[in-house]
Design a protein around this motif. Structure first.
Motif, mmCIF file in Angstrom:
data_model
loop_
_atom_site.group_PDB
_atom_site.id
_atom_site.type_symbol
_atom_site.label_atom_id
_atom_site.label_comp_id
_atom_site.label_asym_id
_atom_site.label_seq_id
_atom_site.Cartn_x
_atom_site.Cartn_y
_atom_site.Cartn_z
ATOM 1 N N GLU A 191 30.110 28.513 33.988
ATOM 2 C CA GLU A 191 29.797 27.143 34.381
ATOM 3 C C GLU A 191 29.524 26.995 35.873
ATOM 4 O O GLU A 191 29.390 25.863 36.367
ATOM 5 N N HIS A 192 29.482 28.105 36.598
ATOM 6 C CA HIS A 192 29.263 27.993 38.046
ATOM 7 C C HIS A 192 27.858 27.433 38.316
ATOM 8 O O HIS A 192 26.889 27.860 37.701
ATOM 9 N N LYS A 252 25.811 28.002 40.526
ATOM 10 C CA LYS A 252 24.865 29.033 40.982
ATOM 11 C C LYS A 252 24.793 30.202 39.992
ATOM 12 O O LYS A 252 24.414 31.312 40.378
ATOM 13 N N ARG A 253 25.173 30.001 38.756
ATOM 14 C CA ARG A 253 25.182 31.074 37.753
ATOM 15 C C ARG A 253 23.859 31.848 37.718
ATOM 16 O O ARG A 253 23.838 33.081 37.542
ATOM 17 N N LEU A 284 29.231 33.487 45.104
ATOM 18 C CA LEU A 284 28.259 32.492 44.607
ATOM 19 C C LEU A 284 28.364 31.179 45.383
ATOM 20 O O LEU A 284 27.354 30.515 45.655
ATOM 21 N N ASP A 285 29.596 30.809 45.756
ATOM 22 C CA ASP A 285 29.788 29.568 46.513
ATOM 23 C C ASP A 285 28.993 29.569 47.825
ATOM 24 O O ASP A 285 28.555 28.519 48.293
ATOM 25 N N GLU A 292 32.947 34.465 42.241
ATOM 26 C CA GLU A 292 32.949 33.004 42.437
ATOM 27 C C GLU A 292 32.795 32.676 43.926
ATOM 28 O O GLU A 292 31.990 31.817 44.301
ATOM 29 N N LYS A 307 34.148 33.639 32.784
ATOM 30 C CA LYS A 307 34.741 32.901 33.906
ATOM 31 C C LYS A 307 33.682 32.276 34.814
ATOM 32 O O LYS A 307 33.956 31.289 35.485
ATOM 33 N N ILE A 308 32.505 32.866 34.832
ATOM 34 C CA ILE A 308 31.480 32.409 35.768
ATOM 35 C C ILE A 308 30.438 31.523 35.075
ATOM 36 O O ILE A 308 29.517 30.993 35.725
#
Lengths: 281, 281
Positions: free
Chosen positions: B104-105, B107-108, B79-80, B76, B101-102
């Protein structure tokens, strides 16, 4: 040393002959296997020079390398007919039952109870290798019950093969082997079964298997004809080892259920000391 | 391809860099390890060219090769801050929790979920080997969620390393790996524990251990820092595999208790079919 007779022309009997023939080409090897194909293969591969059901009277050493549960009756029969100067030695993986059954035989002093700590997951004469026994441990049980002169014939060939002799009593042998050999085989077979059962749903599961899986499941390729008899002969000790193993796995499962990952970490860390012990060898 | 950054300079991250540097000397490797000594070793061994806590913005690929339970937060965070043309790929042994866990990020699409099926019982940069990944399977999960252009950077290096790509969903991955990898490690650790417990009475027990024991207990040398997190991340599937394994061992013990050696023979014979499956590989 002129003549050696081998009963059971498989991995161990065959490897013993191949190794000794290299350094003692003058020795004549005779032998027998209940499976006719094994006998033919042993002749073709040069493991034995002549196939015959029984040893000549002037044979120096008779080697019994058959499944563990066949040894008590076979040994009794061989001792009944044994030559005056012949030693009989077995290669069985279990010793207590065998030594107890033969204890009162009038020719007991002609017998040396042995166990070479060597093997692979393969079996039969074609699996035999001249270097299989090289520098491996050879356990001798109840050495004091074997005639001194006859025993020296065994030590002569075992030393020629660079084997490391260890002496222990039959009960101690069977208890220790249950932990460091027999349990490994059962754990490996059951690991194989668990994954095969799972595979019925997931056909491609073995594609994902790495070298770690191959290493732990290797012994599940072993011969049932060898291993079912070992379990039978060493029932009591194997049940003790297997029960301790199941209890350890169950306690580990409890730790996972309780999300005790610190406990799991510290337990694994303690077991890591097996590195030092195994790497010493 | 100009720049690759590796977080976690251990066995896998190190082996990846060593292999790629041999065939693509023009690529610059930067990297970071939370353990300062690992970072120093990675520089000395030529695994990385420069140590830095974060990847440059013009990095092509960031590799995350840290313990399984550290990956969700680390991914996470990476990716941020990720560069516009940067792909991030992990080497974690578990995938379902991480992908969920990732999911909905924003930058997925910069992330490719990976798992190289390779390893040894050793860890750290000094255990890294340039041929560790050669011709091994590399599992990719949720490939459709990764940007096509960015993904091609990963395929380029994985193919250069001769890795065999396999595609599967994260749940399927975690379930299969529980059986063909994670269970093997637990069985091996508990086998080691059982024998170590026994050794407290019998100091010389390891003297009797042959190659079969060494093979089944090899994985008990593995790093707890890697394996405790894998068990945590894949709890549900590991509990399923471990419970099936314990049940199989218990049923096998029942057969011994009942002196059902024919049943034991036939069960072992069925499991022997694992020979054909493993020897195909």
């Amino acid at each position: 040393m002129k003549k050696i007779h081998i009963v059971g022309l498989g991995l161990l009997g065959g490897s013993f002959a191949l190794a000794l023939k290299k350094i003692r080409p003058e020795i004549k090897f005779t032998g027998y296997d209940i499976n006719p194909q094994n006998q033919i293969d042993a002749l073709t591969l040069g493991i034995i020079d002549e196939a015959k059901p029984e040893a000549d009277q002037d044979t120096d050493i008779i080697i019994l390398a058959t499944p563990a549960d066949t040894l008590p009756l076979l040994l009794e029969d061989v001792l009944d007919k044994i030559g005056a100067e012949t030693l009989v030695m077995d290669f069985g993986s279990t010793k207590a039952n065998l030594c107890a059954k033969i204890a009162e035989h009038p020719k007991r002093a002609h017998y040396l109870a042995g166990h070479p700590i060597a093997g692979t997951e393969y079996s039969g004469p074609k699996a035999a290798k001249a270097d299989l026994l090289d520098r491996k441990v050879f356990i001798v049980c109840e050495m004091e019950k074997t005639d001194l002169h006859l025993k020296s014939k065994a030590y002569e060939v075992l030393e020629a093969l660079n084997m490391k002799l260890r002496f222990m009593d039959p009960e101690e042998h069977d208890s220790q082997l249950a932990f460091v050999s027999h349990l490994s085989h059962i754990s490996s077979f059951m690991l194989g079964k668990t994954v095969l059962d799972k595979m019925e749903d997931d056909k491609n599961i073995f594609d994902m298997a790495g070298s770690g899986f191959a290493s732990t499941v290797r012994l599940a390729k072993s011969s049932p004809a060898m291993w079912a008899p070992i379990i039978k002969e060493n029932k009591k000790n194997i049940l003790e080892a297997l029960s301790m193993y199941i209890a350890n796995l169950s306690k580990f499962r409890d730790k996972i259920l309780a999300d005790d990952y610190d406990g799991i970490f510290h337990e694994m860390e303690k077991i890591n000391k097996i590195r030092d012990i195994l790497d010493l060898e």
